[in-house]
Enzyme design. Structure first.
Site, PDB file in Angstrom:
ATOM      1  N   GLY A   9       4.514-108.790  -4.111  1.00 30.84           N
ATOM      2  CA  GLY A   9       3.778-107.800  -3.334  1.00 30.84           C
ATOM      3  C   GLY A   9       4.701-106.678  -2.906  1.00 30.84           C
ATOM      4  N   CYS A  10       4.348-106.023  -1.829  1.00 27.05           N
ATOM      5  CA  CYS A  10       5.144-104.915  -1.301  1.00 27.05           C
ATOM      6  C   CYS A  10       6.581-105.376  -1.068  1.00 27.05           C
ATOM      7  CB  CYS A  10       4.528-104.405   0.003  1.00 27.05           C
ATOM      8  SG  CYS A  10       5.538-103.161   0.831  1.00 27.05           S
ATOM      9  N   PHE A  11       7.537-104.648  -1.604  1.00 23.55           N
ATOM     10  CA  PHE A  11       8.918-105.114  -1.556  1.00 23.55           C
ATOM     11  C   PHE A  11       9.569-105.046  -0.183  1.00 23.55           C
ATOM     12  CE2 PHE A  11      10.016-101.007  -4.159  1.00 23.55           C
ATOM     13  CZ  PHE A  11       9.734-100.170  -3.088  1.00 23.55           C
ATOM     14  N   TRP A  12       8.997-104.323   0.773  1.00 25.03           N
ATOM     15  CA  TRP A  12       9.619-104.215   2.094  1.00 25.03           C
ATOM     16  C   TRP A  12       9.715-105.570   2.784  1.00 25.03           C
ATOM     17  CZ3 TRP A  12       5.959 -99.768   3.882  1.00 25.03           C
ATOM     18  CH2 TRP A  12       6.307 -98.574   3.233  1.00 25.03           C
TER      19      TRP A  12
END
Length: 156
Positions: A9-12
């Site tokens: 998913g979102c890498f953050w």
């Protein structure tokens, strides 16, 4: 040192998860698995480059095992949703493990098989397991994004 690369998913949030693990010596967010060289965030977000948002993890295997990193990977996202994590939709958000050697490939396949057989998930695990490709580091403002903002998670 060894390397591991995960898309969940979102890498953050994925970076923040791995950055805090004892034995992880560095993390970087970026893109892997696509067609275009040196893609930008805007290009990857079009869902037309084939890249996944990933976290590239450098770790000391004497302190943390690759199997432990796999456990954390599977525990911290939904590996049964195809090209989606929460509100983020598109192939760039797919669940994927990019392996760097045959031992990682075998460990990832075994972890996926065990999890599929565990009954934890009603739906089958769709996590892709692929050889590592060129890692393209994301723009600097994405690196340690949550840490820079004093946040520990981007989940609602």
């Amino acid at each position: 040192m060894a390397r591991a690369t995960f898309g969940a998913g979102c890498f953050w949030g994925v970076e923040e998860l791995f950055r805090r693990v004892e034995g992880v010596t560095s993390t970087a967010v970026g893109y892997m698995g696509g067609e275009k060289e040196n893609p930008t965030y805007e290009e990857v977000c079009t869902d037309r480059t084939g890249h996944a948002e990933v976290v590239d993890v450098e770790f000391d295997p004497a302190v943390v095992s690759y199997n432990r990193l796999l456990e954390l990977f599977f525990e911290n996202h939904n590996p049964t949703t195809l090209n989606r994590q929460g509100p983020d939709i598109g192939s760039q958000y797919r669940s994927v493990i990019f392996y760097h050697n045959e031992q990682q490939k075998e460990a990832a396949e075994e972890a996926k098989r065990e999890l599929n057989n565990s009954g934890k998930w009603q739906d089958p695990i769709v996590t892709e397991i692929e050889p590592a490709h060129t890692f393209y580091r994301a723009e600097e403002y994405h690196q340690r994004f949550l840490q820079k903002r004093g946040q520990s998670s981007c989940h609602i």
